[in-house]
Design a protein around this motif. Structure first.
Motif, PDB file in Angstrom:
ATOM      1  N   GLU A 144       0.817  -1.271  -0.041  1.00 15.85           N
ATOM      2  CA  GLU A 144      -0.104   0.177   0.054  1.00 15.85           C
ATOM      3  C   GLU A 144       0.999   1.118  -0.074  1.00 15.85           C
ATOM      4  O   GLU A 144       2.074   1.390   0.757  1.00 15.85           O
ATOM      5  CB  GLU A 144      -0.883   0.194   1.036  1.00 15.85           C
ATOM      6  CG  GLU A 144      -2.094  -0.764   1.105  1.00 15.85           C
ATOM      7  CD  GLU A 144      -3.220  -0.640   2.088  1.00 15.85           C
ATOM      8  OE1 GLU A 144      -2.998   0.347   3.029  1.00 15.85           O
ATOM      9  OE2 GLU A 144      -4.149  -1.198   2.029  1.00 15.85           O
ATOM     10  N   GLN A 145       0.591   2.076  -1.155  1.00 18.73           N
ATOM     11  CA  GLN A 145       1.385   3.258  -1.200  1.00 18.73           C
ATOM     12  C   GLN A 145       1.088   4.479  -0.520  1.00 18.73           C
ATOM     13  O   GLN A 145      -0.343   5.023  -0.564  1.00 18.73           O
ATOM     14  CB  GLN A 145       1.744   3.359  -2.669  1.00 18.73           C
ATOM     15  CG  GLN A 145       2.520   4.542  -3.087  1.00 18.73           C
ATOM     16  CD  GLN A 145       4.024   4.667  -2.625  1.00 18.73           C
ATOM     17  OE1 GLN A 145       4.607   3.416  -2.795  1.00 18.73           O
ATOM     18  NE2 GLN A 145       4.568   5.671  -2.121  1.00 18.73           N
ATOM     19  N   GLY A 150       5.460   3.666   1.968  1.00 17.95           N
ATOM     20  CA  GLY A 150       4.479   2.607   1.858  1.00 17.95           C
ATOM     21  C   GLY A 150       4.389   1.561   3.004  1.00 17.95           C
ATOM     22  O   GLY A 150       5.198   1.495   3.886  1.00 17.95           O
ATOM     23  N   ASP A 175       0.807   0.648  -5.513  1.00 19.83           N
ATOM     24  CA  ASP A 175      -0.142   0.344  -4.695  1.00 19.83           C
ATOM     25  C   ASP A 175      -0.892  -0.875  -5.340  1.00 19.83           C
ATOM     26  O   ASP A 175      -1.431  -1.130  -6.458  1.00 19.83           O
ATOM     27  CB  ASP A 175      -1.234   1.475  -4.877  1.00 19.83           C
ATOM     28  CG  ASP A 175      -2.008   1.292  -3.614  1.00 19.83           C
ATOM     29  OD1 ASP A 175      -1.657   1.230  -2.320  1.00 19.83           O
ATOM     30  OD2 ASP A 175      -3.485   1.344  -3.875  1.00 19.83           O
TER      31      ASP A 175
END
Length: 727
Positions: A144-145, A150, A175
């Motif tokens: 997940e960015q 992240g 992402d």
């Protein structure tokens, strides 16, 4: 404001923690602390309270002292809610680790713990004081960015913290990517672990990425190293058995024999032959001689030993040996000469092996048969199939008779046969599940099972009496406490389990008793309940140098001899067998095997467990995906588990889901652990293990691999329920 009673407790604690304190009895403490005679009762109450809290301990001689701090080492098992357990050497059971005492340990870590003061009636608790070895150096998860950094959210629900990824360490991940992250810092209590992306598996929704993620998570080796592939190609050669390889072997190529496997099997490592002479059956079980091509300590051997077993996932097979061997020169393909180890048994009309020989052989399989076609011949009497295999039909019919004799023999000695279905998952080209169905056990599958068991027992018994070093398949007796608990519960249903003494005061159950129990429960409403409880009280089989017997098969001697293409223990004992047959099992070689086999047995047991867990998790994942397309549909299933949070219900196709306790309407249900049931406080209604229910698929969570059911409206109680039993 602290009350007087608490002050007195703290005063005694300060006293016993003083380095100059010498343990005293209660009377000595009273004199030392100048407690008045009329206050002695209060002193007793204070001491008993401190004992109950675990802040004080009393020795066998009645002296009071500070509780002993005991350090233990074990493996930490994390729970998704933050706490965990440690199974440590020297401890009777698992030790509970509260969330605040985990101190950064990850699931599977080897840790050192200190036991906490034990409260009366409470389970032992501990605190992690040192992390000795980390189980995870890499984590598989979803990236997940954020704007400048992240996180990797681990797929493993027992890894409770996300892995922080600095911008410069994301290495092209975007992402939604499934990634492998290497942990560079395990973090602290209030700080996330840190890592860097080392592999991008693909987007989470790309075909095959879901199972590839599980492959990486379980550390399953996929591609073979180049030197291993090259060696496999060299030893496989042209794919034909050479004249030099045939030398000195028993030539069995004129013997009619077949392989019987599933339609999609490619690694055919066992063939069977049968002739009948008077009252004797001459059964041949012919196993691929893999050790002719996999020499000890070669690159192939080290790779096979490390893998331990082939792994069969829903969309792929991860083989123990390269395809040049497993699907080529070692596979017993029809019409091709192959090298084998043959177990040639003479069996009488009672299913007894009255004579046998184990020999190196050259064989040539006449026909490759499938379970389906053999079933059509023996069960369905399919005219077209019988005509196609006309010359083999008499042999198959004789095999069916012998199979029944062997099965009856095992039954007489008490072997326990749990017939819980395994599943077959049919996928499309994108890896989406189209159908889930239980594997069918039929005459053909049982026939091969019976013949392989006979060969495994015969080989194990032979080498046991030779007192040669060997690897046995061991299945220990069930835990006596579990069996006592089961016997007490089943007494309520009118079933009795007879426990006998083993001569040391410990009561144990014999396989025959479990077999009789399952027979008595056959076709009764409680059959599923009793079978599941009996299975759960059994221990897991493993590999060992000691011939400890096999409880489930009710045999003193057992090994795995029949699958050297896909199991390393089989390959290893083939090596020992051949050295014995060639007269080369010298004292030096015996000493060598005694040194290496304990490690082989332990590692093989571990890789088997790893493969089982990976296969089970893969199946769970595909079952969740399958049920995503069946939300709202109603099914009939059996309660396969009862817990404090609800009922697990298993459908006929082996899909299992949870009916959460909060969804059970009309009453407040409490979990009765002793009777494996949820019981309504007001109505007395019960849901119990083995009960049949109609459920509706409500939700499927692919991330957590869980399926939620609710009871189908208006049909809370199905066949096997408490109400149905009373009608």
């Amino acid at each position: 404001m602290t009350d007087l009673f608490t002050e007195r407790k703290n005063l005694i604690c300060r006293l016993i923690e003083d380095p100059h304190y010498v343990p005293m009895k209660e009377k000595e403490l009273a004199v030392f602390m100048q407690v008045k005679p009329e206050d002695r009762g209060e002193l007793t109450r204070v001491l008993e309270s401190l004992l109950a809290e675990g802040r004080l301990m009393r020795t066998k001689r009645g002296r009071y002292q500070k509780p002993e701090e005991k350090e233990l080492t074990g493996i930490f098992a994390a729970h998704a809610k933050g706490f965990g357990f440690v199974r440590a050497e020297g401890a009777e059971g698992d030790i509970y680790i509260p969330a605040e005492c985990v101190h950064g340990a990850f699931d599977g870590d080897t840790v050192k713990i200190t036991l906490l003061p034990q409260r009366n009636g409470q389970r032992p608790e501990g605190e992690v004081t040192e992390i000795i070895a980390r189980a995870f150096t890499q984590v598989v998860g979803t990236y997940e960015q954020s704007q400048n950094f992240g996180f990797v959210i681990p797929d493993n629900q027992k890894l409770l913290k996300d892995i922080y990824i600095a911008k410069e360490n994301r290495h092209g991940a975007v992402d939604g990517h499934k990634v492998v992250a290497e942990i560079t810092d395990y973090g602290k209590q209030n700080r996330s672990p840190e890592g860097k992306i080392v592999e991008i598996l693909g987007h989470a929704n790309d075909p095959g990425v879901d199972i590839l993620s599980l492959v990486r998570a379980y550390g399953l080796p996929e591609a073979f190293p180049e030197r291993v592939r090259n060696q496999a190609q060299r030893v496989a050669g042209s794919g034909q058995v050479s004249e030099a390889d045939r030398a000195g072997r028993r030539d069995l190529r004129d013997l009619v024999m077949v392989t019987i496997d599933g339609e999609d099997a490619k690694d055919l490592d066992d063939a069977v032959s049968l002739t009948v002479e008077g009252d004797l059956y001459h059964l041949g079980v012919h196993i691929a001689d893999v050790t002719n091509y996999v020499q000890e300590n070669s690159a192939l051997d080290w790779e096979a030993k490390e893998r331990g077993t082939s792994v069969y996932l829903a969309d792929r097979v991860i083989p123990m040996l390269p395809h040049a061997l497993s699907n080529g020169i070692c596979s017993l393909n029809a019409g091709e000469d192959r090298l084998a180890l043959s177990c040639l048994m003479d069996i009488d009309q009672k299913g007894n092996v009255v004579n046998y020989e184990i020999a190196e052989s050259v064989i040539c399989v006449d026909r490759r048969m499938s379970y389906t076609d053999v079933k059509k011949i023996l069960e369905d009497r399919d005219a077209a199939v019988c005509e196609e295999y006309e010359t083999l039909v008499p042999m198959f019919e004789q095999m069916a008779v012998l199979s029944s004799l062997l099965r009856q023999k095992r039954k007489e000695r008490g072997a326990v046969d749990f017939d819980f279905p395994e599943c077959k998952i049919i996928l499309d080209r994108q890896g989406n599940p189209l159908e889930i169905k239980p594997y069918e056990r039929n005459t053909a599958t049982k026939l091969i099972e019976d013949f392989m068991l006979a060969a495994n027992e015969t080989v194990a018994q032979h080498f046991y009496w030779l007192e040669a070093p060997f690897v046995y398949r061991v299945h220990d007796n069930p835990d006596p406490e579990k069996m006592e608990k089961l016997a007490l519960f089943l007494h309520n249903f009118g079933y009795h389990i007879r426990m006998s003494s083993d001569g040391t005061g410990t009561r144990e159950i014999r396989p025959k008793e479990l077999q009789k129990l399952l027979e008595q429960a056959d076709s009764t409403p409680e059959e599923a309940l009793i079978a599941r409880l009996a299975l759960r009280s059994m221990k897991r089989a493993s590999y060992d140098m000691a011939c400890g017997g096999h409880f489930g098969l009710a045999t003193r001697y057992y090994c795995h001899f029949t699958s050297p293409i896909r199991r390393y223990p089989d390959l290893q004992i083939h090596r020992i067998i051949k050295e014995f047959l060639r007269g080369r099992l010298t004292e030096e070689r015996i000493a060598h095997y005694r040194e290496i086999l304990p490690g082989v047995a332990e590692h093989s047991s571990k890789t088997e467990r790893r493969a089982d867990e990976a296969e089970r998790e893969t199946d769970k994942l595909k079952k969740v995906q399958y049920m995503e397309n069946h939300i709202g549909e109603v099914f009939t299933g059996v309660v396969s588990g009862v817990t404090g949070w609800g009922l697990y219900v298993e459908l006929p196709n082996t899909v299992e889901g949870l009916v959460h306790i909060s969804s059970l309407e009309g009453d407040y249900f409490l979990y009765d652990e002793a009777n494996y049931e949820l019981k309504g406080q007001m109505t007395g209604r019960t849901y119990r293990l083995g009960q049949t229910l109609r459920v509706k698929a409500a939700f499927a969570d692919r991330f957590q691999r869980t399926i939620d059911f609710v009871l189908a409206g208006g049909e809370e109680y199905g066949e096997g329920s408490a109400e149905a039993d009373r009608e």
